[in-house]
Scaffold this active site. Structure first.
Site, PDB file in Angstrom:
ATOM      1  N   TRP A  74       0.891  -1.251   0.024  1.00 23.39           N
ATOM      2  CA  TRP A  74      -0.185   0.006  -0.030  1.00 23.39           C
ATOM      3  C   TRP A  74       0.903   1.172  -0.017  1.00 23.39           C
ATOM      4  O   TRP A  74       1.821   1.405   0.888  1.00 23.39           O
ATOM      5  CB  TRP A  74      -0.751  -0.174   1.381  1.00 23.39           C
ATOM      6  CG  TRP A  74      -1.698   1.032   1.546  1.00 23.39           C
ATOM      7  CD1 TRP A  74      -2.847   1.566   0.463  1.00 23.39           C
ATOM      8  CD2 TRP A  74      -2.072   1.887   2.482  1.00 23.39           C
ATOM      9  NE1 TRP A  74      -3.577   2.819   1.113  1.00 23.39           N
ATOM     10  CE2 TRP A  74      -3.147   2.875   2.547  1.00 23.39           C
ATOM     11  CE3 TRP A  74      -1.450   1.729   3.941  1.00 23.39           C
ATOM     12  CZ2 TRP A  74      -3.494   3.632   3.180  1.00 23.39           C
ATOM     13  CZ3 TRP A  74      -1.894   2.593   4.979  1.00 23.39           C
ATOM     14  CH2 TRP A  74      -2.858   3.620   4.482  1.00 23.39           C
ATOM     15  N   ASP A 106      -1.054  -5.553   9.300  1.00 25.57           N
ATOM     16  CA  ASP A 106      -2.098  -4.441   8.618  1.00 25.57           C
ATOM     17  C   ASP A 106      -3.232  -5.374   8.387  1.00 25.57           C
ATOM     18  O   ASP A 106      -3.003  -6.087   7.401  1.00 25.57           O
ATOM     19  CB  ASP A 106      -1.330  -3.822   7.360  1.00 25.57           C
ATOM     20  CG  ASP A 106      -2.504  -2.637   7.107  1.00 25.57           C
ATOM     21  OD1 ASP A 106      -3.508  -2.544   7.307  1.00 25.57           O
ATOM     22  OD2 ASP A 106      -1.872  -1.851   6.364  1.00 25.57           O
ATOM     23  N   LYS A 152     -13.731  -0.835   5.428  1.00 26.57           N
ATOM     24  CA  LYS A 152     -14.271  -1.586   4.560  1.00 26.57           C
ATOM     25  C   LYS A 152     -15.342  -2.824   5.198  1.00 26.57           C
ATOM     26  O   LYS A 152     -16.219  -2.800   4.514  1.00 26.57           O
ATOM     27  CB  LYS A 152     -13.326  -2.518   3.910  1.00 26.57           C
ATOM     28  CG  LYS A 152     -12.345  -1.755   2.743  1.00 26.57           C
ATOM     29  CD  LYS A 152     -11.338  -0.917   3.528  1.00 26.57           C
ATOM     30  CE  LYS A 152     -10.328  -0.271   2.563  1.00 26.57           C
ATOM     31  NZ  LYS A 152      -9.582   0.754   3.147  1.00 26.57           N
TER      32      LYS A 152
HETATM   33  C1  LMR Z   1      -6.667   1.806  -0.734  1.00 22.20           C
HETATM   34  O1  LMR Z   1      -5.678   1.269  -0.652  1.00 22.20           O
HETATM   35  O2  LMR Z   1      -7.287   2.317  -1.756  1.00 22.20           O
HETATM   36  C2  LMR Z   1      -7.587   2.194   0.643  1.00 22.20           C
HETATM   37  O3  LMR Z   1      -6.894   1.582   1.707  1.00 22.20           O
HETATM   38  C3  LMR Z   1      -7.991   3.532   0.881  1.00 22.20           C
HETATM   39  C4  LMR Z   1      -6.765   4.083   1.156  1.00 22.20           C
HETATM   40  O4  LMR Z   1      -6.575   4.891   2.201  1.00 22.20           O
HETATM   41  O5  LMR Z   1      -5.775   4.246   0.605  1.00 22.20           O
END
Ligand code: LMR
Length: 401
Positions: free
Chosen positions: A133, A214, A249
């Site tokens: 992420w 996470d 989510k």
């Molecule tokens: C994402 O990865 O799109 C979600 O977790 C929203 C975010 O906060 O980035």
């Protein structure tokens, strides 16, 4: 004193939430949002879950005072979170060695975790999967950690390379932090199986690593309890670790910022002591958490009937995502698009990583109004029967060049 000169040099937009803004501003009616990780139904709406509406009504009717919450959050909520992480009667809960603090979302939990570790242990290195992420990098770096990465996918970009991952983690230094995605890896959708989780736990124990799990998509993979198998394995291996839960989510409570940080320690005394430092990390940052979303989650989790309703609703979201994966893979195959698509069918969670490269992703956005993140992360939930043909045609066009 003037502002620092760097503050006058505008920062780039956020790689995910910046796309949400760009999408909103895009006047094209045919635009398709497969970027930000938000569940949408077949009509493109993000529904409010019926269980959430029921719980919210009860919360409002109860008319509780809006005075400050304790720094570590609502006691009932903190207990309820642990019932999601651990099987009923799990010794990590009964022994008191799992201590939870309420946080504003999963991102808040990650930042509190980083602050807590730096505050109590000095400089730290954190290992992130490559890819991960995008916010992980800046979050840990700005908290003051040195960021390193471990390989995650094999050369096909479709499967886990467990040997490469574990090999790199064997080079980590004792005390290093390793961020693991509890389920539904973001952005790849590729999760370790249970036997690989055991190997990860072994390496973490051998190298004295501190895992941060996470856990933002619990219930979107195989099920609420099944997705927590990773947590059970780490706890069973006797490791100390942190879990950052998000309920954005699985309760569709995105805007309410509901999350939690759980410290799993060797014993209750260690967990309780650590929690006192977590309190300082919270107090010095946002003082204490917001109440409303956590009250809703607590109300649902503590009422067996409402909890059962919620579990059905989560199963509904999961099954839509799974159905979309299948439809996507079928459509890519039927259109004869070059690439290996079949593995996407069995991956978990909201995301599939197409591995297109930044240029093609940019073309998709500019020429076709199809929005994806990074190197082609698709929010599978965003596909609908209506937009799927257009997405596949656009992909065919950019893959042909
Ligand atoms: C994402 O990865 O799109 C979600 O977790 C929203 C975010 O906060 O980035």
């Amino acid at each position: 004193m003037p502002l620092p000169s760097r503050a006058l040099d505008p920062a780039p937009p956020d790689p995910i939430l910046g796309l949400a803004e760009a999408f909103r501003a895009d006047p094209r009616e045919s635009k398709v949002n497969l970027a930000v990780g938000v569940f949408v139904d077949e009509t493109g709406r993000t529904p409010v879950l019926p269980s959430v509406l029921t719980a919210e009504r009860r919360v409002l009717e109860a008319g509780a005072s809006r005075t400050y919450l304790p720094i570590e959050g609502r006691p009932g909520y903190r207990d309820a979170v642990r019932t999601l992480l651990f099987a009923p009667g799990h010794e990590a809960v009964t022994s008191g060695r799992a201590a939870t603090a309420q946080t504003p979302g999963g991102t808040g939990a990650l930042r509190v975790a980083a602050d807590f570790l730096l505050q109590t242990g000095g400089p730290r290195t954190v290992w992130l999967s490559q890819p991960t992420w995008p916010n992980h990098q800046q979050l840990f770096r700005l908290a003051g950690m040195a960021v390193r990465t471990y390989p995650y996918l094999d050369a096909t970009g479709r499967r886990l390379d467990a040997d490469a991952m574990l090999g790199e983690l064997r080079d980590a230094a004792p005390g290093d932090v390793v961020v693991l995605h509890g389920s539904c890896h973001n952005p790849t959708g590729v999760d370790p199986d249970v036997s690989t989780w055991h190997e990860i736990a072994e390496v973490a124990a051998e190298r004295s690593l501190l895992p941060i799990v996470d856990f933002a998509y619990q219930g979107f993979g195989d099920g609420i309890a099944d997705d927590a198998a990773s947590i059970g394995v780490l706890a069973g291996a006797g490791l100390e670790f942190l879990v950052c839960s998000s309920f954005s989510k699985n309760f569709a409570l995105y805007a309410e910022r509901v999350g939690a940080l759980t410290i799993v320690a060797q014993d209750a005394a260690r967990a309780d002591a650590a929690l006192t430092h977590v309190r300082i990390a919270i107090r010095s940052n946002y003082s204490n958490p917001p109440a409303h979303g956590a009250q809703i989650v607590e109300t649902i989790l503590c009422d067996p009937a409402l909890r059962a309703d919620w579990e059905v609703e989560v199963a509904g979201m999961r099954s839509r995502i799974r159905g979309n994966r299948g439809a996507f893979v079928d459509a890519l195959g039927a259109a004869g698009l070059p690439g290996e698509w079949e593995p996407l069918r069995g991956q978990r969670g909201m995301f599939a990583l197409l591995g297109l490269g930044a240029e093609r992703v940019e073309r998709l956005r500019r020429e076709f109004g199809v929005y994806m993140v990074g190197a082609g992360r698709v929010n599978v939930a965003g596909l609908t029967q209506e937009n799927l043909p257009r997405v596949v045609e656009s992909l065919a066009a950019v893959l042909a060049s």
